[in-house]
Design an enzyme around this catalytic site. Sequence first.
Site, PDB file in Angstrom:
ATOM      1  N   CYS A   1      15.423  44.544  43.186  1.00 23.52           N
ATOM      2  CA  CYS A   1      15.814  44.088  44.515  1.00 23.52           C
ATOM      3  C   CYS A   1      16.334  42.657  44.498  1.00 23.52           C
ATOM      4  O   CYS A   1      17.408  42.361  45.006  1.00 23.52           O
ATOM      5  CB  CYS A   1      14.626  44.217  45.469  1.00 23.52           C
ATOM      6  SG  CYS A   1      15.032  43.660  47.128  1.00 23.52           S
TER       7      CYS A   1
ATOM      8  N   CYS B   1      19.207  44.644  46.174  1.00 23.60           N
ATOM      9  CA  CYS B   1      19.321  44.338  47.609  1.00 23.60           C
ATOM     10  C   CYS B   1      19.813  42.925  47.918  1.00 23.60           C
ATOM     11  O   CYS B   1      20.709  42.746  48.754  1.00 23.60           O
ATOM     12  CB  CYS B   1      17.963  44.471  48.307  1.00 23.60           C
ATOM     13  SG  CYS B   1      16.841  45.655  47.591  1.00 23.60           S
TER      14      CYS B   1
ATOM     15  N   HIS C   1      21.207  44.029  78.319  1.00 19.54           N
ATOM     16  CA  HIS C   1      22.621  44.147  78.611  1.00 19.54           C
ATOM     17  C   HIS C   1      23.348  42.822  78.464  1.00 19.54           C
ATOM     18  O   HIS C   1      22.797  41.797  78.842  1.00 19.54           O
ATOM     19  CB  HIS C   1      22.784  44.668  80.059  1.00 19.54           C
ATOM     20  CG  HIS C   1      24.181  44.990  80.418  1.00 19.54           C
ATOM     21  ND1 HIS C   1      24.831  46.092  79.913  1.00 19.54           N
ATOM     22  CD2 HIS C   1      25.064  44.352  81.208  1.00 19.54           C
ATOM     23  CE1 HIS C   1      26.060  46.124  80.391  1.00 19.54           C
ATOM     24  NE2 HIS C   1      26.244  45.085  81.185  1.00 19.54           N
TER      25      HIS C   1
ATOM     26  N   TYR D   1      24.225  55.322  48.290  1.00 24.99           N
ATOM     27  CA  TYR D   1      24.027  53.963  48.811  1.00 24.99           C
ATOM     28  C   TYR D   1      24.900  52.935  48.084  1.00 24.99           C
ATOM     29  O   TYR D   1      25.647  52.168  48.696  1.00 24.99           O
ATOM     30  CB  TYR D   1      22.577  53.521  48.567  1.00 24.99           C
ATOM     31  CG  TYR D   1      21.521  54.020  49.494  1.00 24.99           C
ATOM     32  CD1 TYR D   1      21.008  55.306  49.385  1.00 24.99           C
ATOM     33  CD2 TYR D   1      20.975  53.177  50.451  1.00 24.99           C
ATOM     34  CE1 TYR D   1      19.975  55.740  50.211  1.00 24.99           C
ATOM     35  CE2 TYR D   1      19.945  53.602  51.279  1.00 24.99           C
ATOM     36  CZ  TYR D   1      19.449  54.882  51.159  1.00 24.99           C
ATOM     37  OH  TYR D   1      18.432  55.299  51.974  1.00 24.99           O
TER      38      TYR D   1
ATOM     39  N   GLU E   1      28.228  50.870  49.446  1.00 22.84           N
ATOM     40  CA  GLU E   1      28.053  49.425  49.663  1.00 22.84           C
ATOM     41  C   GLU E   1      29.062  48.626  48.837  1.00 22.84           C
ATOM     42  O   GLU E   1      29.668  47.663  49.330  1.00 22.84           O
ATOM     43  CB  GLU E   1      26.617  49.018  49.329  1.00 22.84           C
ATOM     44  CG  GLU E   1      25.619  49.568  50.346  1.00 22.84           C
ATOM     45  CD  GLU E   1      24.170  49.183  50.098  1.00 22.84           C
ATOM     46  OE1 GLU E   1      23.357  49.332  51.009  1.00 22.84           O
ATOM     47  OE2 GLU E   1      23.833  48.758  48.975  1.00 22.84           O
TER      48      GLU E   1
ATOM     49  N   LYS F   1      23.363  41.972  46.539  1.00 25.49           N
ATOM     50  CA  LYS F   1      24.287  42.875  47.249  1.00 25.49           C
ATOM     51  C   LYS F   1      24.523  42.406  48.673  1.00 25.49           C
ATOM     52  O   LYS F   1      25.644  42.356  49.163  1.00 25.49           O
ATOM     53  CB  LYS F   1      23.683  44.289  47.221  1.00 25.49           C
ATOM     54  CG  LYS F   1      24.414  45.383  47.980  1.00 25.49           C
ATOM     55  CD  LYS F   1      24.116  45.479  49.445  1.00 25.49           C
ATOM     56  CE  LYS F   1      22.667  45.540  49.843  1.00 25.49           C
ATOM     57  NZ  LYS F   1      21.993  46.768  49.522  1.00 25.49           N
TER      58      LYS F   1
HETATM   59  P1  NDP Z   1      22.156  57.749  45.252  1.00 22.17           P
HETATM   60  O1  NDP Z   1      21.228  58.784  44.805  1.00 22.17           O
HETATM   61  O2  NDP Z   1      22.088  57.185  46.619  1.00 22.17           O
HETATM   62  O3  NDP Z   1      23.656  58.274  45.055  1.00 22.17           O
HETATM   63  C1  NDP Z   1      24.103  58.793  43.844  1.00 22.17           C
HETATM   64  C2  NDP Z   1      25.494  59.321  44.062  1.00 22.17           C
HETATM   65  O4  NDP Z   1      26.044  59.728  42.824  1.00 22.17           O
HETATM   66  C3  NDP Z   1      25.504  60.547  44.973  1.00 22.17           C
HETATM   67  O5  NDP Z   1      26.650  60.478  45.776  1.00 22.17           O
HETATM   68  C4  NDP Z   1      25.585  61.699  43.976  1.00 22.17           C
HETATM   69  O6  NDP Z   1      26.237  62.825  44.481  1.00 22.17           O
HETATM   70  C5  NDP Z   1      26.431  61.092  42.884  1.00 22.17           C
HETATM   71  N1  NDP Z   1      26.157  61.673  41.575  1.00 22.17           N
HETATM   72  C6  NDP Z   1      24.964  61.849  40.983  1.00 22.17           C
HETATM   73  N2  NDP Z   1      25.112  62.402  39.759  1.00 22.17           N
HETATM   74  C7  NDP Z   1      26.431  62.577  39.602  1.00 22.17           C
HETATM   75  C8  NDP Z   1      27.208  63.114  38.549  1.00 22.17           C
HETATM   76  N3  NDP Z   1      26.656  63.562  37.433  1.00 22.17           N
HETATM   77  N4  NDP Z   1      28.543  63.162  38.704  1.00 22.17           N
HETATM   78  C9  NDP Z   1      29.131  62.715  39.832  1.00 22.17           C
HETATM   79  N5  NDP Z   1      28.440  62.163  40.861  1.00 22.17           N
HETATM   80  C10 NDP Z   1      27.112  62.115  40.736  1.00 22.17           C
HETATM   81  O7  NDP Z   1      22.050  56.620  44.138  1.00 22.17           O
HETATM   82  P2  NDP Z   1      22.526  55.122  44.083  1.00 22.17           P
HETATM   83  O8  NDP Z   1      22.776  54.888  42.634  1.00 22.17           O
HETATM   84  O9  NDP Z   1      23.613  54.836  45.037  1.00 22.17           O
HETATM   85  O10 NDP Z   1      21.240  54.335  44.565  1.00 22.17           O
HETATM   86  C11 NDP Z   1      19.966  54.615  43.992  1.00 22.17           C
HETATM   87  C12 NDP Z   1      18.865  54.439  44.982  1.00 22.17           C
HETATM   88  O11 NDP Z   1      18.625  53.063  45.181  1.00 22.17           O
HETATM   89  C13 NDP Z   1      19.153  54.994  46.385  1.00 22.17           C
HETATM   90  O12 NDP Z   1      18.902  56.354  46.503  1.00 22.17           O
HETATM   91  C14 NDP Z   1      18.229  54.168  47.229  1.00 22.17           C
HETATM   92  O13 NDP Z   1      16.953  54.755  47.207  1.00 22.17           O
HETATM   93  C15 NDP Z   1      18.214  52.842  46.509  1.00 22.17           C
HETATM   94  N6  NDP Z   1      19.132  51.890  47.155  1.00 22.17           N
HETATM   95  C16 NDP Z   1      18.871  51.460  48.409  1.00 22.17           C
HETATM   96  C17 NDP Z   1      19.712  50.593  49.044  1.00 22.17           C
HETATM   97  C18 NDP Z   1      19.420  50.148  50.430  1.00 22.17           C
HETATM   98  O14 NDP Z   1      18.280  50.258  50.864  1.00 22.17           O
HETATM   99  N7  NDP Z   1      20.413  49.658  51.177  1.00 22.17           N
HETATM  100  C19 NDP Z   1      20.933  50.088  48.405  1.00 22.17           C
HETATM  101  C20 NDP Z   1      21.115  50.614  47.080  1.00 22.17           C
HETATM  102  C21 NDP Z   1      20.263  51.479  46.501  1.00 22.17           C
HETATM  103  P3  NDP Z   1      25.491  63.940  45.372  1.00 22.17           P
HETATM  104  O15 NDP Z   1      25.304  63.336  46.707  1.00 22.17           O
HETATM  105  O16 NDP Z   1      26.475  65.054  45.373  1.00 22.17           O
HETATM  106  O17 NDP Z   1      24.228  64.267  44.667  1.00 22.17           O
END
Ligand code: NDP
Length: 462
Positions: A54, A59, A446, A188, A192, A62
């Site tokens: 984080c 976080c 408001h 996410y 972002e 970012k």
């Molecule tokens: P996410 O799980 O949010 O997203 C991963 C993305 O990658 C999805 O769109 C997924 O597709 C795609 N994906 C996964 N595997 C493959 C593959 N083999 N080929 C192509 N596409 C793929 O992960 P992030 O890495 O973005 O973030 C990790 C975690 O960190 C988040 O889930 C969250 O918990 C945390 N986080 C929180 C934030 C916040 O609070 N603002 C900011 C950043 C991260 P599909 O949807 O089809 O599975």
Amino acid sequence: MATAIETDDFDAPEYDYDLFVIGGGSGGVRGARMAAATGAKVALAEEYRYGGTCVIRGCVPKKLLSYAAHFHEDFEDAAGFGWTVGESSFDWTTLIANKDREIDRLEAIYQRILDNAGVEHIRARASLIDRHTVQVGDRTVTAKYILLAPGGRVSFPHGEGWEHAISSNEAFHLEEQPKRVVVYGGGYIAVEFAAIFNGLGSEVTQVYRGDALLRGFDRDIREGLGEEMAKKGIALEFNVTIERIEKLASGLLVHLSDGRTLETDAVFAATGRTPNTDNLGLESVGVELNKKGAVAVDEFSRTSVPNIYAVGDVTDRINLTPVAIQEAMAFVDTVFRGQPRAMDHSNVATAVFSHPPICTVGLTVEEAEKQYGEVEVYKSAFRPMKHTLSGRDERSIMKLVVEKHSKKVVGLHMLGADSPEIVQGFAVAIKAGATKAMFDATVGIHPTAAEEFVTMREPVSS
Ligand code: NDP
């Protein structure tokens, strides 16, 4: 999974420490400091930098980059309010240097927190030798309890040319801002960073295998975000994957699964994260992993070994900093305060710092229908007041999902400026089980966008 919580005297003299924490991120530091506050003798090992994902590469940096990326729209929007803003330019090196300075400051605060709490912190990698023994650097120490909080890491795509791509880790330290970026993923981090690069002036194409960003979020919000990102100039390529990446003299050539190619300067992959369970000695000690490869824990964050607990991303429950912190505090109450407490993982609000941002708490319409059968949906989609003068074509969406019989609001979703700031307060109401009637009885503030949540009268579907 073990059954009884061990809460006997933790001053047992036969151990070097009452608690040994592996990992100096949000969960580990909170667990260590709160345990130490109960009088326990605590040590914490961190192999990299205090603060964890984080603070160091998630976080916090970012959000700083996200702030930076908002300015060019602010300059543009100012014109409608009578301002003439001189020619503006952006310097990536200044932003990265200032961000690094802030991260250094925060890391020092984390260290100070540990020092002030009397936690011995050790800058070394730690792994388990047996259920009470930890190898840390070249030392071997014993502890009555062990808290695993090693977090997670980027899960990077494999295949031809992916060595030329970057993840969020590298993006925070790029020497130059790429002029053209292909962002891969629809979660996410992908949305972002697509917003960050776009806002800072890069030409962004986002490639995602699904048909709308942010799988799992409310459908209207997902589609609405896609529309807003497209209006800002991000090229969205849905239902397609990256087959391979080719290095060219002029950059990179991305080969898509539908046969097309994209020329770019950087490929930024955000395809998920993996719990850090490797080389921790978990197998030899008998700490079980679940089907997804995360450390399996019960509701008290206890692993299959009764004196070993785990919190945060290594358990892959809800991978958010405040969740890891609450899990750590529940762990301390359970083990060191003799007040066993399970963290409640329901109705955790979550924000995505896209442009505009999203924030949500509770269930989507589909989830609520599955859980409750009949639901009422209230929706408001509008152009925020600021944009009546700025002229920007940006729309906000707000939704309430209400369980039809109890009239409890079980889901609240927003796409729009300041949604994370607005929804935090409403999350308290949802957590408290507020009904639609309570929302209706609440007088709006408001003129704000937030008042929409208490002024929606007619359901759009039922
Ligand atoms: P996410 O799980 O949010 O997203 C991963 C993305 O990658 C999805 O769109 C997924 O597709 C795609 N994906 C996964 N595997 C493959 C593959 N083999 N080929 C192509 N596409 C793929 O992960 P992030 O890495 O973005 O973030 C990790 C975690 O960190 C988040 O889930 C969250 O918990 C945390 N986080 C929180 C934030 C916040 O609070 N603002 C900011 C950043 C991260 P599909 O949807 O089809 O599975």
